[in-house]
Design an enzyme around this catalytic site. Sequence first.
Site, mmCIF file in Angstrom:
data_model
loop_
_atom_site.group_PDB
_atom_site.id
_atom_site.type_symbol
_atom_site.label_atom_id
_atom_site.label_comp_id
_atom_site.label_asym_id
_atom_site.label_seq_id
_atom_site.Cartn_x
_atom_site.Cartn_y
_atom_site.Cartn_z
ATOM 1 N N LYS A 1 0.835 -1.195 0.000
ATOM 2 C CA LYS A 1 0.000 0.000 0.000
ATOM 3 C C LYS A 1 0.872 1.249 0.000
ATOM 4 O O LYS A 1 1.910 1.294 0.681
ATOM 5 C CB LYS A 1 -0.904 -0.044 1.233
ATOM 6 N N SER B 1 -9.286 1.814 2.795
ATOM 7 C CA SER B 1 -8.329 2.562 2.007
ATOM 8 C C SER B 1 -7.316 1.689 1.278
ATOM 9 O O SER B 1 -6.499 2.196 0.494
ATOM 10 C CB SER B 1 -7.596 3.570 2.901
ATOM 11 N N SER C 1 -10.030 -0.875 6.814
ATOM 12 C CA SER C 1 -9.375 -0.589 5.534
ATOM 13 C C SER C 1 -8.607 -1.754 4.911
ATOM 14 O O SER C 1 -8.188 -1.659 3.765
ATOM 15 C CB SER C 1 -8.426 0.602 5.684
#
Length: 472
Positions: A80, A155, A179
Amino acid sequence: MNVSHYSTIAEVTAAVKARKVSPVELVDATLTRIEKLEPKLTAFMNLDATGARKQARAAEEAVARGGALGPLHGVPLTIKCNIDVAGLACPAGSPLRADYVPAEDAPLVARLRAAGAIILGNTNTPEFLMAWESNNQIRGGTSNPWNLGHSAGGSSGGEAAAISSGCSFGGIGSDGGGSIRVPAHFCGICGLKPTPGRVPSTGHYPPGAGALSWLGVVGPMARTIADVRAMFEVVAGPDAGDALSAPVPIADAASVSGRLKGLRVGVLETDALGKATPDTETAVQRAAKILEGAGFAVEPFRLDGLDRVIDCWWFFFGPVVAQLFTDTVKGHEATLSPIFKEYYSVALPREPLSGEAILAARTERDNLRAEILRQMRDVPILISPVSTEPAFRHGKGNYQLGKPHCYRDTMRFSQWTNLTGFPGATVPLGMSAEGLPIGVQVIGRPYEEDLVLTVAEKIEAARGAWGAPPIS
């Protein structure tokens, strides 16, 4: 090749070690797939094709030399884009961080490399991670491989989309309110939110410190629970840079198996987390029947106090975090993404929060956590929805309470465990009438990730082989 884009990590490492496939061949094939699908998905923030090929050549040379190889040797993974990868821009979805290029890997990235993994690049997020849809002013929005008109979640939406589509064999996300688990649920893959401190968050933005230390964690995402476990065992362990870092050893399989017979599993019942769709409820009940058939003592289980837990979670995720962003965004308001602007307008307190208010909330958090732990003393595992609904269409997620697809209404089944610091795993188990994946959440007590993953594996095994999305 003797492996496919959807092979498991165990299949990949076995083929690499047996010299049935070379890391170079594997990376080239994965980069070709990314080149084909990325225009449809926008899963990546930065693709490091040159670096990945260099890593692959080094991995191939290590195989040729013989000797011991790491547990992830030759496996292409992704990270990420708010987690430090040396030499790669890590903007956390914001143009305000577009020039941030770390000189060193985050400890968890270094551990993956030491285990032989090949880092392909980093993946897309919403600006500053503050939404459950991965859309920003740098790369745009990430699409769901099951239906390109729908969100991949956030996210860690870029991670979920890359893994689900076969553009990555696994990766690392982060989770401050679902997330990891929500994008995994949206895209039909698995993900683990560990206990804070179990995997070091050093090198993560925003940094997990002070009032935020219980909220944000980092953890693995993959297509199978076995793959999640393989990465978790590599990245778990203490690090001096993480104040919550805990030297908790990985439990051996025999000790975990010895706990399973007759283990009490609660099917979470509460009025505080919203009403799930019928398809979602069906998936949870299917999980309950699977576990009951496997010898677990499955029972309805009502947790009291979750309404206060959600309110306290929002105090930290909303007003506290928004206030912390004040200096960062000051003077740049016009350039912020629409999603972040909405969050900021809803969450920013009208008057600065006092130290007394934050201290009182931290005390409340600790008291609530203790209260939940007391209720779960004899029931170490819960199953529940991940979210009240499957993936929503692009642009429909919002922060407006009572409005359809409001994050604060639909994501509560995940959000409460971020305040309490409990581990939770998503395992895909059903499909909506619209053909979108539905995951089930397995929740455990702090530091019992091994038990959570073992229970999730039981559900996964009864479900059958993982199914790929229709993207091509």
